[in-house]
Design a protein around this motif. Structure first.
Motif, PDB file in Angstrom:
ATOM      1  N   SER A 192     -31.695 -14.825 -13.001  1.00 40.32           N
ATOM      2  CA  SER A 192     -30.639 -14.119 -13.133  1.00 40.32           C
ATOM      3  C   SER A 192     -29.704 -15.162 -14.247  1.00 40.32           C
ATOM      4  O   SER A 192     -29.126 -14.128 -14.720  1.00 40.32           O
ATOM      5  N   GLY A 222     -30.619 -13.178 -17.280  1.00 38.89           N
ATOM      6  CA  GLY A 222     -29.749 -11.907 -17.183  1.00 38.89           C
ATOM      7  C   GLY A 222     -29.416 -11.329 -18.133  1.00 38.89           C
ATOM      8  O   GLY A 222     -28.678 -12.009 -18.855  1.00 38.89           O
ATOM      9  N   VAL A 223     -28.977 -10.017 -18.439  1.00 41.50           N
ATOM     10  CA  VAL A 223     -28.773  -9.304 -18.817  1.00 41.50           C
ATOM     11  C   VAL A 223     -27.316  -9.362 -18.741  1.00 41.50           C
ATOM     12  O   VAL A 223     -26.668  -8.633 -17.240  1.00 41.50           O
ATOM     13  N   VAL A 280     -23.499  -7.430 -17.983  1.00 43.02           N
ATOM     14  CA  VAL A 280     -23.563  -5.927 -17.684  1.00 43.02           C
ATOM     15  C   VAL A 280     -22.132  -6.090 -18.184  1.00 43.02           C
ATOM     16  O   VAL A 280     -21.006  -6.946 -17.546  1.00 43.02           O
ATOM     17  N   ALA A 328     -29.583   9.687 -11.999  1.00 40.40           N
ATOM     18  CA  ALA A 328     -30.526   8.346 -11.219  1.00 40.40           C
ATOM     19  C   ALA A 328     -30.130   7.781 -10.514  1.00 40.40           C
ATOM     20  O   ALA A 328     -30.913   7.218  -8.599  1.00 40.40           O
ATOM     21  N   GLU A 364     -22.793   3.482 -15.322  1.00 44.32           N
ATOM     22  CA  GLU A 364     -22.564   3.639 -17.235  1.00 44.32           C
ATOM     23  C   GLU A 364     -22.057   4.594 -17.647  1.00 44.32           C
ATOM     24  O   GLU A 364     -21.300   4.695 -18.286  1.00 44.32           O
TER      25      GLU A 364
END
Lengths: 280, 199
Positions: free
Chosen positions: A25, A29-30, A32, A54, A61
């Motif tokens: 991570s 990690g991306v 956010v 979902a 988001e």
């Protein structure tokens, strides 16, 4: 002493797993979006899907993008809606468009019971035994299935009738689903009038059963200057697209089954009625 | 040739006869939960294949070279859960970084199947059935394909059921469980086919 190698093995495995994840991570990690992260932290994290997305991540988001309002989260309720609206800098009230409303005013002083009900005290059980003990088979049973299911305690029972507090209602629609008589619907939060009857019986028949019931006389339909009221299947129905809230219908209704709204339904829905005598 | 024959028997066996959902009743939770729409069911099924494959590829060496070596076979459940959970997390992080489109379509299902019983069941069955590494991999792929098959079949049954007039008492879960049991009965018909596949 057999426990030592086992414990050691578990410890080493967990340590390796933790290290791998931590490094992954850290380096893979991306990032956010900060708003998404903060909104996500407000949401309950149950991933229940009640909002139609979902999971909590995708709802966060969508919220950050501004596609939807914060009122969709049912488990979070108004508290979560308030917090997320604060982060996004929008007014939680603006996003709320509908409130639940109970279309019945059959209090014990206007209608009678035909039988003593002695069974399980829930509306659904009551409704199963010949549609309930009341004379009118359309009206509120007053056992409070809706009140017990309401996540924000916005519904209470007064005089054997369920009443929704529009201030507390988060328009989750749970009461609408649980009501066995289907007498709760959504009305716009800014609506000025509402029909407080659900009886589809013919006028004379309704009149015998309940003195506050809609007798389908059509007076409201004729006197509405905007054509917003139609008597459909022996019951007045208001089209809120056309209604301007002038209140003429509420004044002329001979049985006062059209109620003025606002100020919490004119302090707990207004009394059945001054000109109750139909002969006038 | 012998190897190929035995691998086909294992593959078809785990897809049709010992189908993890319909014959062993593992992984019922996503089977009932995510089977409402066919595209979701396919997404879930593909994620399960992916995770089952990865989990087997990692847990089999751990069992053989670590746990058996130290005589700690009884720890397999705990260690496997730990390893699989880490693995799925790692896979998700990697996927998010390098394959964002794939992550978008499969990502939501990955956390749901982290400690799914079907996945744990496959890895533990591989050990208890005494499969070697290649056989284990084939078995896990077969189990995943079987899961996908069950999901797709069941989702089409459910979308047919959407429009039907179900008696009030059976609406929702009861009628879904009836349908699941009937499909599972149909799969009983496959038993014995694969044993005689190569004469």
């Amino acid at each position: 002493m057999e426990i030592i190698p086992a414990a050691l093995l578990m410890l080493i495995t967990a340590l390796i797993a933790a290290l791998i994840l931590a490094f992954a991570s850290r380096y893979m990690g991306v990032k956010v979006d900060d708003t998404v992260r903060r909104v996500r932290n407000c949401l309950p994290g149950a991933n229940c899907g009640a909002c139609g997305y979902a999971g909590c991540d995708s709802y966060a988001e969508a919220l950050a993008k501004g596609d939807v309002g914060p009122e969709l989260c049912l488990p979070g309720g108004s508290e979560v809606a308030r917090l997320t609206a604060e982060i996004l800098g929008i007014d939680p009230c603006e996003t709320r468009k509908l409130v639940a409303y109970v279309h019945c005013n059959g209090t014990p002083d206007v209608t009678q019971r035909t039988a003593e009900y002695d069974g399980l005290m829930t509306c659904s059980a009551m409704c199963l035994s010949c549609g309930g003990p009341g004379l009118c088979k359309y009206g509120c049973l007053g056992c409070g299935d809706c009140a017990s299911k309401c996540p924000t305690d916005a519904i209470f029972i007064k005089n054997n009738i369920a009443i929704v507090d529009p201030e507390k209602c988060i328009s989750c629609g749970i009461c609408i689903k649980v009501c066995p008589k289907h007498i709760i619907t959504f009305i716009p939060v800014e609506a000025k009038v509402a029909v407080i009857c659900s009886s589809h019986d013919k006028g004379a028949s309704t009149r015998k059963k309940c003195s506050a019931g809609c007798i389908a006389c059509g007076k409201c339909e004729r006197s509405c200057p905007y054509g917003a009221i139609k008597v459909i299947d022996n019951l007045a129905v208001i089209d809120y697209e056309k209604c301007t809230g002038c209140g003429i219908c509420a004044e002329i209704c001979p049985v006062s089954c059209i109620s003025k709204l606002g100020e919490f339904n004119i302090k707990y829905r207004y009394k059945p009625t001054q000109n109750n005598d139909i002969s006038k | 040739m012998e190897l190929f024959k035995s691998l086909t028997v294992i593959l078809l066996g785990s897809i049709l006869i010992n189908n993890y959902v319909l014959s062993r009743f593992l992984g019922i939770c996503p089977f009932l939960g995510v089977s409402k729409k066919t595209d979701q069911a396919v997404g879930m099924g593909v994620s399960v294949i992916f995770v089952m494959f990865l989990a087997t590829a990692v847990t089999w060496p751990i069992q053989t070279y670590v746990l058996s070596e130290f005589g700690l076979e009884y720890l397999e459940t705990v260690v496997f859960i730990l390893v699989i959970a880490t693995l799925v997390q790692l896979a998700e992080i990697t996927m998010k970084k390098y394959m964002p489109t794939l992550h978008k379509s499969l990502g939501v299902y990955l956390p749901l199947i982290t400690t799914n019983c079907a996945i744990l069941g496959v890895t533990i069955n591989n050990i208890s059935d005494g499969y070697n590494f290649i056989e284990s991999i084939v078995n896990s792929l077969g189990a995943g394909l079987g899961f996908l098959l069950a999901m797709v079949l069941f989702s089409s049954v459910r979308s047919k059921m959407e429009g039907t007039n179900v008696p009030k008492a059976l609406k929702g879960l009861p009628v879904t469980l009836f349908a699941a049991s009937i499909i599972s009965l149909a799969f009983v018909g496959f038993s014995g086919i694969v044993d005689n596949l190569w004469g």
